[in-house]
Scaffold this motif. Structure first.
Motif, PDB file in Angstrom:
ATOM      1  N   SER A 240      21.454  67.698  42.356  1.00 35.42           N
ATOM      2  CA  SER A 240      22.176  69.245  42.898  1.00 35.42           C
ATOM      3  C   SER A 240      23.004  68.930  43.947  1.00 35.42           C
ATOM      4  O   SER A 240      24.028  70.018  44.360  1.00 35.42           O
ATOM      5  CB  SER A 240      21.814  70.397  42.356  1.00 35.42           C
ATOM      6  N   GLU A 241      21.849  69.407  45.388  1.00 31.16           N
ATOM      7  CA  GLU A 241      22.882  69.213  46.898  1.00 31.16           C
ATOM      8  C   GLU A 241      23.179  67.754  47.409  1.00 31.16           C
ATOM      9  O   GLU A 241      24.071  68.261  48.070  1.00 31.16           O
ATOM     10  CB  GLU A 241      21.196  68.998  47.542  1.00 31.16           C
TER      11      GLU A 241
ATOM     12  N   THR B 243      26.096  71.545  40.635  1.00 33.90           N
ATOM     13  CA  THR B 243      25.327  72.775  39.881  1.00 33.90           C
ATOM     14  C   THR B 243      24.689  72.843  38.546  1.00 33.90           C
ATOM     15  O   THR B 243      23.977  72.628  37.893  1.00 33.90           O
ATOM     16  CB  THR B 243      25.296  73.567  40.642  1.00 33.90           C
TER      17      THR B 243
ATOM     18  N   LYS C  10      16.779  69.397  41.863  1.00 31.58           N
ATOM     19  CA  LYS C  10      17.135  70.810  42.865  1.00 31.58           C
ATOM     20  C   LYS C  10      17.925  69.234  43.728  1.00 31.58           C
ATOM     21  O   LYS C  10      19.320  69.588  44.895  1.00 31.58           O
ATOM     22  CB  LYS C  10      16.406  71.172  43.584  1.00 31.58           C
ATOM     23  N   THR C  11      17.673  68.112  43.750  1.00 32.95           N
ATOM     24  CA  THR C  11      18.009  67.667  44.943  1.00 32.95           C
ATOM     25  C   THR C  11      19.432  66.201  44.475  1.00 32.95           C
ATOM     26  O   THR C  11      20.285  66.585  45.393  1.00 32.95           O
ATOM     27  CB  THR C  11      17.214  65.622  45.107  1.00 32.95           C
TER      28      THR C  11
ATOM     29  N   GLN D 126      26.757  68.852  44.078  1.00 34.45           N
ATOM     30  CA  GLN D 126      27.713  69.827  44.058  1.00 34.45           C
ATOM     31  C   GLN D 126      28.135  69.827  43.144  1.00 34.45           C
ATOM     32  O   GLN D 126      29.336  71.241  42.738  1.00 34.45           O
ATOM     33  CB  GLN D 126      28.649  69.749  45.206  1.00 34.45           C
TER      34      GLN D 126
END
Length: 247
Positions: A202-203, A208, A199-200, A206
Motif C-alpha cells: 500500500s505504501e 490502498t 501495508k508495505t 499508493q
C-alpha cells in the motif's frame, strides 16, 4: 473524488529487482499459513493434554490446567507475543541469546515467537473445548472401560477422546479460523506476513483500497477453505446417534 483505480496493482513492478507486488503478497500468505499452522499444532496438542488434565480425578492436575487456562485466557494476546519475543530471550544463557539475536534471521526468530505465543494462547481455548467434549459423554462409558481392565490412558485414547472430538468439531472450527486470523499480530514483531506485506504494498503503490480489498479476499478464501475442511471431517467422522449426529 479524483482517485485512479488500479486493480492490476499486483502485477505492477515493485522497483526492487524484477519482482512484482503479487510476489510480495504470496510471500505474506506463505508466512501467514506457516505461523497459523505451527500455532495450531501447538494449540491442539497442548490443549488436548490440558483438557484431559481438567477431567482427571487428580486435584493437582485439575488445578494446574485450570491455572493455565485462567492465566493465558486473561492476558491479551499481544502482550503474550511481546513477552515471548522481547522478554523471555533475556533470561537465556549467553550462547542461546547469541544464537537467537544474531544467528537466526529476524524474520525467523519473530516467527518462532509468534507461533509459540499464539499456540499457547489458543491452547487455553482448545483445552476448554476438549474438557467440555469429555464431560458431555456419559460417565458410564469410562467406568465400563475401567471395569474391562483399561488403563486411564487407554480409556482416553480409545473411548473418550474419539467421541469427544466428534462432539467439539464445530467449536474447534472457530478456534482454528481464529488461530489463522490472529496470526496477523506477528506483523507487530517484524514477520513479513500478509498484513505486513499488504501495508508495505500500500505504501509503495499508493493503491490502498485495492490492495486491502485483495488482502480481505485472501482471508475470506483461507477461512472458507478451513470451514470446508472441518465440515468434511465432521461428516466423515460422524457417528449415528452421537449428540447431533445424523444417520
Amino acid at each position: 473524488m479524483n482517485y485512479t483505480w488500479n486493480w492490476g496493482v499486483l502485477l505492477d513492478p515493485t522497483g526492487v529487482g524484477n519482482q512484482i507486488y503479487l510476489q510480495w503478497l504470496l510471500s505474506g500468505i506463505g508466512w501467514l499459513l506457516l505461523i497459523g499452522g505451527l500455532a495450531w499444532v501447538i494449540a491442539l496438542i497442548l490443549g488436548t493434554a490440558l483438557g484431559i488434565m481438567r477431567t482427571l480425578p487428580s486435584p493437582s492436575a485439575r488445578r494446574f490446567a485450570t491455572g493455565y487456562v485462567t492465566l493465558f485466557r486473561n492476558i491479551p494476546l499481544l502482550v503474550q507475543l511481546f513477552f515471548w519475543y522481547y522478554v523471555v530471550p533475556n533470561y537465556w544463557s549467553e550462547g542461546l541469546r547469541q544464537w537467537w539475536y544474531y544467528d537466526l534471521s529476524p524474520n525467523t526468530s519473530a516467527l518462532i515467537s509468534a507461533a509459540i505465543g499464539l499456540g499457547l494462547f489458543t491452547a487455553a481455548r482448545v483445552c476448554e473445548q476438549v474438557r467440555t467434549g469429555v464431560e458431555a459423554l456419559p460417565r458410564g462409558q469410562a467406568q465400563a472401560a475401567r471395569a474391562l481392565g483399561f488403563s486411564a490412558a487407554d480409556v482416553y485414547r480409545t473411548v473418550l477422546l474419539p467421541q469427544a472430538f466428534r462432539i467439539i468439531l464445530p467449536p474447534l472450527t472457530s478456534e482454528l479460523t481464529n488461530c489463522f486470523k490472529n496470526a496477523s499480530i506477528a506483523s507487530l514483531v517484524g514477520v513479513a506476513e500478509l498484513v505486513s506485506q499488504t501495508k508495505t504494498i500500500s505504501e509503495y503503490s499508493q493503491s490502498t483500497f485495492e490492495i486491502y480489498t485483495y488482502a480481505t479476499l485472501v482471508y475470506i478464501v483461507i477461512n472458507m477453505a478451513l470451514f470446508a475442511l472441518m465440515a468434511y471431517l465432521e461428516r466423515r467422522y460422524r457417528v449415528p446417534g452421537l449428540m447431533n449426529a445424523k444417520g
